[in-house]
Design a protein around this motif. Structure first.
Motif, PDB file in Angstrom:
ATOM      1  N   LYS B 107      41.116  78.305  32.255  1.00  0.00           N
ATOM      2  CA  LYS B 107      42.358  79.039  32.445  1.00  0.00           C
ATOM      3  C   LYS B 107      42.586  79.348  33.925  1.00  0.00           C
ATOM      4  O   LYS B 107      41.678  79.772  34.618  1.00  0.00           O
ATOM      5  CB  LYS B 107      42.307  80.345  31.641  1.00  0.00           C
ATOM      6  CG  LYS B 107      43.622  81.098  31.611  1.00  0.00           C
ATOM      7  CD  LYS B 107      43.512  82.332  30.729  1.00  0.00           C
ATOM      8  CE  LYS B 107      44.838  83.057  30.641  1.00  0.00           C
ATOM      9  NZ  LYS B 107      45.431  83.403  31.933  1.00  0.00           N
ATOM     10  N   LYS B 108      43.812  79.110  34.379  1.00  0.00           N
ATOM     11  CA  LYS B 108      44.196  79.521  35.736  1.00  0.00           C
ATOM     12  C   LYS B 108      44.447  81.030  35.733  1.00  0.00           C
ATOM     13  O   LYS B 108      45.047  81.529  34.781  1.00  0.00           O
ATOM     14  CB  LYS B 108      45.477  78.824  36.166  1.00  0.00           C
ATOM     15  CG  LYS B 108      45.446  77.317  36.242  1.00  0.00           C
ATOM     16  CD  LYS B 108      46.841  76.824  36.614  1.00  0.00           C
ATOM     17  CE  LYS B 108      46.972  75.320  36.440  1.00  0.00           C
ATOM     18  NZ  LYS B 108      48.374  74.870  36.653  1.00  0.00           N
ATOM     19  N   PRO B 109      44.099  81.760  36.789  1.00  0.00           N
ATOM     20  CA  PRO B 109      43.397  81.255  37.963  1.00  0.00           C
ATOM     21  C   PRO B 109      41.929  80.997  37.645  1.00  0.00           C
ATOM     22  O   PRO B 109      41.358  81.651  36.784  1.00  0.00           O
ATOM     23  CB  PRO B 109      43.549  82.401  38.955  1.00  0.00           C
ATOM     24  CG  PRO B 109      43.637  83.629  38.108  1.00  0.00           C
ATOM     25  CD  PRO B 109      44.372  83.203  36.873  1.00  0.00           C
ATOM     26  N   PHE B 110      41.341  80.078  38.373  1.00  0.00           N
ATOM     27  CA  PHE B 110      39.943  79.748  38.142  1.00  0.00           C
ATOM     28  C   PHE B 110      39.243  79.635  39.487  1.00  0.00           C
ATOM     29  O   PHE B 110      39.878  79.463  40.519  1.00  0.00           O
ATOM     30  CB  PHE B 110      39.823  78.437  37.366  1.00  0.00           C
ATOM     31  CG  PHE B 110      40.423  77.261  38.086  1.00  0.00           C
ATOM     32  CD1 PHE B 110      39.681  76.512  38.973  1.00  0.00           C
ATOM     33  CD2 PHE B 110      41.751  76.926  37.890  1.00  0.00           C
ATOM     34  CE1 PHE B 110      40.248  75.439  39.649  1.00  0.00           C
ATOM     35  CE2 PHE B 110      42.330  75.845  38.549  1.00  0.00           C
ATOM     36  CZ  PHE B 110      41.573  75.110  39.439  1.00  0.00           C
TER      37      PHE B 110
END
Lengths: 175, 124
Positions: B107-110
């Motif tokens: 999942k962003k942010p990563f």
């Protein structure tokens, strides 16, 4: 009514800046907005629709946008007119909208994000009636330049009473 | 064995970030290909040998879900590991992606560590 705590929102936005840009923004205020956010120079707009509906607008000056794009790419600040600045703004807006969507879509509630639209200068039009709830988060980058995150929501947003983590710079919230 | 990786994302910024993070992992990478949407991604797969796909979800023309479905519809690509990298982190979206044939999810942010953790488990 979707209940989101202010610290949740701060964590979502600051987490994006820390993870993707390597900087900690200063979070100043969250307050109900009574008029649409004025484009500060460049704005990324991401809508969401489904069981929840609304839009998230991320806006700052083109100067700050060029710095943020440079940080994302681990390069020097880009020329302000570079297409990569628009692309980076769209991606930051997309991540912020995704995080906010996750906060307002609790349980099995689902909504779909639109692709980001990046607008330079001038106004922008959102397909939402004025009755939608509108909240604005005001932040500053490390060099003092401000940026704004505005949430426009069909479902009224409520903010929990949980206080932020120690060290967070915030002011009391409007209710 | 060195692997070939395909990054599918409509954001050139994200493609650069993913590519940079990939190079920081312990994966033995031969080549990294890029595509701006699912349709371009399928074209790359037709022309190149790819072992791992990192794909965004929200893209024009052919989105990540449609792309995964198209890849899994071709048995010649059964061996390809697919990891979604996207803001769409809801449980239903994760289940939809896995149901379509994705092998993992970031999942962003990563961070580079998040990506490494997901990818090294895929490559093991």
């Amino acid at each position: 009514m979707a209940t989101v705590t202010a610290p949740d929102l701060y964590r979502a936005v600051s987490g994006i800046f820390q993870s993707m840009l390597g900087v900690q923004p200063h979070l100043h205020a969250l307050a109900r907005a009574h008029a649409p956010l004025v484009n500060q120079g460049i704005a990324a707009i991401v809508g969401y629709g489904g069981e929840r509906e609304g839009s998230v607008i991320f806006s700052c000056t083109t100067d700050l946008a060029a710095k943020l794009a440079g940080l994302m790419l681990m390069e020097e600040p880009l020329p302000q007119e570079d297409d990569a600045v628009d692309d980076a703004m769209g991606e930051i807006g997309n991540m912020i909208a995704g995080s906010i969507k996750s906060l307002v879509c609790v349980g099995k509630t689902e909504a779909q994000l639109t692709l980001p639209v990046v607008v330079r200068q001038g106004g922008y039009h959102l397909p939402h009636p004025s009755s939608y709830d509108r909240w604005r988060l005001t932040c500053t980058h490390a060099d003092g330049l401000p940026f704004y995150v505005e949430m426009v929501s069909r479902e009224p947003l409520a903010w929990g009473d949980e206080r932020p983590a120690a060290g967070a710079t915030i002011f009391p919230l409007g209710r | 064995m060195a692997i070939n990786v395909l990054i599918v994302d409509d954001s050139s910024t994200m493609r650069k970030i993913v590519q940079r993070n990939l190079k920081q992992t312990r994966l033995d990478i031969a080549e990294i290909f890029q595509a701006g949407d699912g349709q371009e991604g399928l074209a790359v797969l037709q022309a190149q040998q790819v072992h791992l796909i990192l794909s965004d979800w929200n893209m024009p023309n052919l989105d990540g879900l449609g792309f995964v479905q198209a890849v899994r519809a071709n048995t010649a690509w059964d061996h390809i590991q697919i990891v979604m990298i996207t803001t769409e982190g809801g449980e239903a979206k994760v289940q939809e992606a896995i149901g379509a044939g994705a092998n993992g999810y970031v999942k962003k942010p990563f961070t580079a560590d998040d990506l490494e953790a997901q990818l090294t488990s895929r490559a093991a």
